[in-house]
Design an enzyme around this catalytic site. Structure first.
Site, PDB file in Angstrom:
ATOM      1  CG  ASN A  50       3.638  -9.538  -6.016  1.00  0.00           C
ATOM      2  OD1 ASN A  50       3.026  -9.028  -5.089  1.00  0.00           O
ATOM      3  ND2 ASN A  50       3.084  -9.662  -7.209  1.00  0.00           N
ATOM      4  NE  ARG A  63      -1.199   8.706  -4.473  1.00  0.00           N
ATOM      5  CZ  ARG A  63      -0.258   8.993  -3.592  1.00  0.00           C
ATOM      6  NH1 ARG A  63      -0.243  10.158  -2.993  1.00  0.00           N
ATOM      7  NH2 ARG A  63       0.670   8.106  -3.295  1.00  0.00           N
ATOM      8  CE  LYS A 112      -0.934  -9.552  -5.898  1.00  0.00           C
ATOM      9  NZ  LYS A 112      -0.833  -8.372  -5.084  1.00  0.00           N
ATOM     10  CG  ASN A 115       6.324  -7.553  -8.904  1.00  0.00           C
ATOM     11  OD1 ASN A 115       5.817  -8.237  -9.778  1.00  0.00           O
ATOM     12  ND2 ASN A 115       5.613  -6.939  -7.986  1.00  0.00           N
TER      13      ASN A 115
HETATM   14  P1  NAD Z   1      -0.320   4.838  -1.930  1.00  0.00           P
HETATM   15  O1  NAD Z   1       1.096   5.264  -1.758  1.00  0.00           O
HETATM   16  O2  NAD Z   1      -1.057   5.301  -3.146  1.00  0.00           O
HETATM   17  O3  NAD Z   1      -1.166   5.291  -0.665  1.00  0.00           O
HETATM   18  C1  NAD Z   1      -0.713   5.195   0.652  1.00  0.00           C
HETATM   19  C2  NAD Z   1      -1.191   6.436   1.388  1.00  0.00           C
HETATM   20  O4  NAD Z   1      -0.942   6.276   2.780  1.00  0.00           O
HETATM   21  C3  NAD Z   1      -0.478   7.721   0.933  1.00  0.00           C
HETATM   22  O5  NAD Z   1      -1.452   8.686   0.596  1.00  0.00           O
HETATM   23  C4  NAD Z   1       0.306   8.142   2.179  1.00  0.00           C
HETATM   24  O6  NAD Z   1       0.438   9.543   2.310  1.00  0.00           O
HETATM   25  C5  NAD Z   1      -0.591   7.560   3.267  1.00  0.00           C
HETATM   26  N1  NAD Z   1       0.065   7.446   4.571  1.00  0.00           N
HETATM   27  C6  NAD Z   1       1.272   6.906   4.877  1.00  0.00           C
HETATM   28  N2  NAD Z   1       1.529   7.026   6.191  1.00  0.00           N
HETATM   29  C7  NAD Z   1       0.460   7.675   6.728  1.00  0.00           C
HETATM   30  C8  NAD Z   1       0.137   8.108   8.045  1.00  0.00           C
HETATM   31  N3  NAD Z   1       0.976   7.923   9.061  1.00  0.00           N
HETATM   32  N4  NAD Z   1      -1.041   8.726   8.249  1.00  0.00           N
HETATM   33  C9  NAD Z   1      -1.905   8.949   7.215  1.00  0.00           C
HETATM   34  N5  NAD Z   1      -1.649   8.558   5.941  1.00  0.00           N
HETATM   35  C10 NAD Z   1      -0.482   7.935   5.708  1.00  0.00           C
HETATM   36  O7  NAD Z   1      -0.341   3.260  -1.833  1.00  0.00           O
HETATM   37  P2  NAD Z   1      -1.359   2.226  -2.507  1.00  0.00           P
HETATM   38  O8  NAD Z   1      -0.982   2.021  -3.925  1.00  0.00           O
HETATM   39  O9  NAD Z   1      -2.759   2.618  -2.192  1.00  0.00           O
HETATM   40  O10 NAD Z   1      -0.953   0.900  -1.735  1.00  0.00           O
HETATM   41  C11 NAD Z   1      -1.351   0.599  -0.417  1.00  0.00           C
HETATM   42  C12 NAD Z   1      -1.085  -0.886  -0.183  1.00  0.00           C
HETATM   43  O11 NAD Z   1      -1.970  -1.625  -1.030  1.00  0.00           O
HETATM   44  C13 NAD Z   1       0.329  -1.322  -0.591  1.00  0.00           C
HETATM   45  O12 NAD Z   1       0.815  -2.296   0.285  1.00  0.00           O
HETATM   46  C14 NAD Z   1       0.145  -1.896  -1.985  1.00  0.00           C
HETATM   47  O13 NAD Z   1       1.118  -2.873  -2.332  1.00  0.00           O
HETATM   48  C15 NAD Z   1      -1.236  -2.529  -1.839  1.00  0.00           C
HETATM   49  N6  NAD Z   1      -1.923  -2.691  -3.139  1.00  0.00           N
HETATM   50  C16 NAD Z   1      -2.062  -1.616  -3.980  1.00  0.00           C
HETATM   51  C17 NAD Z   1      -2.737  -1.788  -5.188  1.00  0.00           C
HETATM   52  C18 NAD Z   1      -2.929  -0.630  -6.153  1.00  0.00           C
HETATM   53  O14 NAD Z   1      -3.434  -0.848  -7.246  1.00  0.00           O
HETATM   54  N7  NAD Z   1      -2.571   0.597  -5.826  1.00  0.00           N
HETATM   55  C19 NAD Z   1      -3.262  -3.041  -5.514  1.00  0.00           C
HETATM   56  C20 NAD Z   1      -3.117  -4.113  -4.620  1.00  0.00           C
HETATM   57  C21 NAD Z   1      -2.434  -3.923  -3.421  1.00  0.00           C
HETATM   58  O1  KPL Z   2       0.781  -8.204  -8.677  1.00  0.00           O
HETATM   59  C1  KPL Z   2       1.522  -7.922  -9.588  1.00  0.00           C
HETATM   60  C2  KPL Z   2       2.342  -6.689  -9.449  1.00  0.00           C
HETATM   61  O2  KPL Z   2       2.727  -6.087 -10.452  1.00  0.00           O
HETATM   62  O3  KPL Z   2       2.580  -6.309  -8.288  1.00  0.00           O
HETATM   63  C3  KPL Z   2       1.639  -8.844 -10.782  1.00  0.00           C
HETATM   64  C4  KPL Z   2       0.891  -8.283 -11.958  1.00  0.00           C
HETATM   65  C5  KPL Z   2       1.046 -10.200 -10.434  1.00  0.00           C
HETATM   66  C6  KPL Z   2       3.071  -9.075 -11.149  1.00  0.00           C
HETATM   67  O4  KPL Z   2       3.776  -9.683 -10.101  1.00  0.00           O
END
Ligand code: NAD
Ligand code: KPL
Length: 305
Positions: A188, A133, A184, A192
């Site tokens: 991580n 974001r 994964k 991480n």
């Molecule tokens: P984020 O924080 O950007 O988005 C989560 C959203 O959920 C927020 O807008 C928050 O306000 C909302 N939320 C929380 N509780 C809520 C509720 N009760 N009602 C309505 N909305 C609610 O998180 P993200 O980065 O999109 O990650 C989401 C999941 O995906 C995580 O587990 C993350 O590890 C996984 N993930 C993210 C990415 C990435 O690139 N962002 C990639 C792979 C996996």
């Molecule tokens: O998934 C990842 C993360 O940053 O969460 C990688 C790039 C694999 C590192 O663990």
């Protein structure tokens, strides 16, 4: 008439999915936390996705959890620590046989959600797509990747995977989704926390080769003991490959910490350490890593769970 995609959580991944589904002409509705968030969203006029430097606004309709329309398909796009609570409030709206797609990283939150909604089918996902974001309701598509989806209890793929193809969401149905999630999680756990503790990009771990190798050894033992031998195969080699391939990047946990956001530690390292206790394994470096990370988070005034 296509089934509506209800998207719970309009953060990075939720926006990435909602905008691509809407762009393909599929029915999508966002579920936002409360009336205040809904009003703010309506003022913004929709979700903005920035792709290849170009921003596009998508006026996806939105509602609060207390809407009345039944939900047949729910994409859960909250962080792992929010998923259970967020789904709980929607449970009365789920139709019998509803399907939930759980995008959470790590392990633990998916089983907690599934236990809460026994009437629904829960599909677990593991994604390598990257998005962040850059302001409210605006998300940058940062890294093209792939999403694997699967249901450990029921190997038949759902028909709506066609919607993902129509929306250009690269995906594959996996009958081994737990193996993918464990793999994964292990990656991580090996990368991480160390990037946080050494305050470095992923590539900085090349200078901590022995520490990484020791952790990979313990994680391999854990995966094998947890009945995940396929996830354990050549783990160290893959960790080293990922460190090199993403050398210039900051890990997701590093980014959470530097943005002073809560991490998903309990669903990554915390989950691994609990599993090792359950199996009475002695994994001293993994346990020390958890203690060091918790201490670092506390010293920064961040939640340690
Ligand atoms: P984020 O924080 O950007 O988005 C989560 C959203 O959920 C927020 O807008 C928050 O306000 C909302 N939320 C929380 N509780 C809520 C509720 N009760 N009602 C309505 N909305 C609610 O998180 P993200 O980065 O999109 O990650 C989401 C999941 O995906 C995580 O587990 C993350 O590890 C996984 N993930 C993210 C990415 C990435 O690139 N962002 C990639 C792979 C996996
Ligand atoms: O998934 C990842 C993360 O940053 O969460 C990688 C790039 C694999 C590192 O663990």
């Amino acid at each position: 008439m296509s089934t509506t995609w209800h998207v719970l959580g309009a953060g990075s991944l939720g926006t990435l999915w909602a905008t691509r589904l809407a762009r393909a002409g599929l029915p999508v509705r966002l579920i936002l936390r409360d009336t205040a968030r809904l009003q703010a969203y309506e003022m913004a006029g929709g979700l903005t996705l920035v792709e290849h430097g170009e921003a596009q606004l998508y006026p996806v309709p939105a509602e609060t959890p207390d809407g009345i329309e039944p939900i047949n398909r729910l994409l859960v796009a909250c962080k792992a620590y929010d998923a259970e609570k967020a789904v709980e409030q929607l449970a009365p709206r789920l139709s019998p046989g509803a399907e939930l797609i759980l995008l959470q990283n790590g392990l633990g939150s998916q089983d907690a959600v599934a236990a809460q909604v026994p009437q629904a089918r829960c599909i677990y996902a593991s994604s390598t797509e990257g998005a962040f974001r850059d302001s409210d309701w605006r998300v940058v598509f940062a890294g093209h990747g792939f999403t694997w989806l699967g249901d450990a209890g029921h190997p038949v793929a759902p028909i709506w995977l066609d919607d993902l193809s129509a929306a250009g969401i690269p995906h594959e149905w996996s009958t081994e989704i737990l193996t993918r999630l464990w793999r994964k999680l292990a990656l991580n756990c090996a990368i991480n926390p160390l990037t946080v503790l050494h305050d470095c990009r992923n590539g900085g771990l090349l200078e901590h080769h022995c520490e990484v190798a020791t952790l990979c050894g313990e994680l391999t033992e854990l995966l094998e003991r947890c009945g995940q031998p396929a996830a354990a195969e050549n783990l160290q080699q893959e960790v080293e490959r990922v460190i090199l391939a993403t050398a210039a990047n900051y890990s997701s946990m590093y980014q959470d910490v530097s943005n002073r956001r809560r991490t998903e530690i309990s669903y990554l390292l915390g989950y691994a350490c609990k599993a090792s206790d359950r199996h009475q394994l002695n994994l001293p470096h993994l346990n020390q890593l958890q203690q060091r990370l918790i201490a670092r988070l506390l010293s920064l005034g961040l939640p340690s769970d």
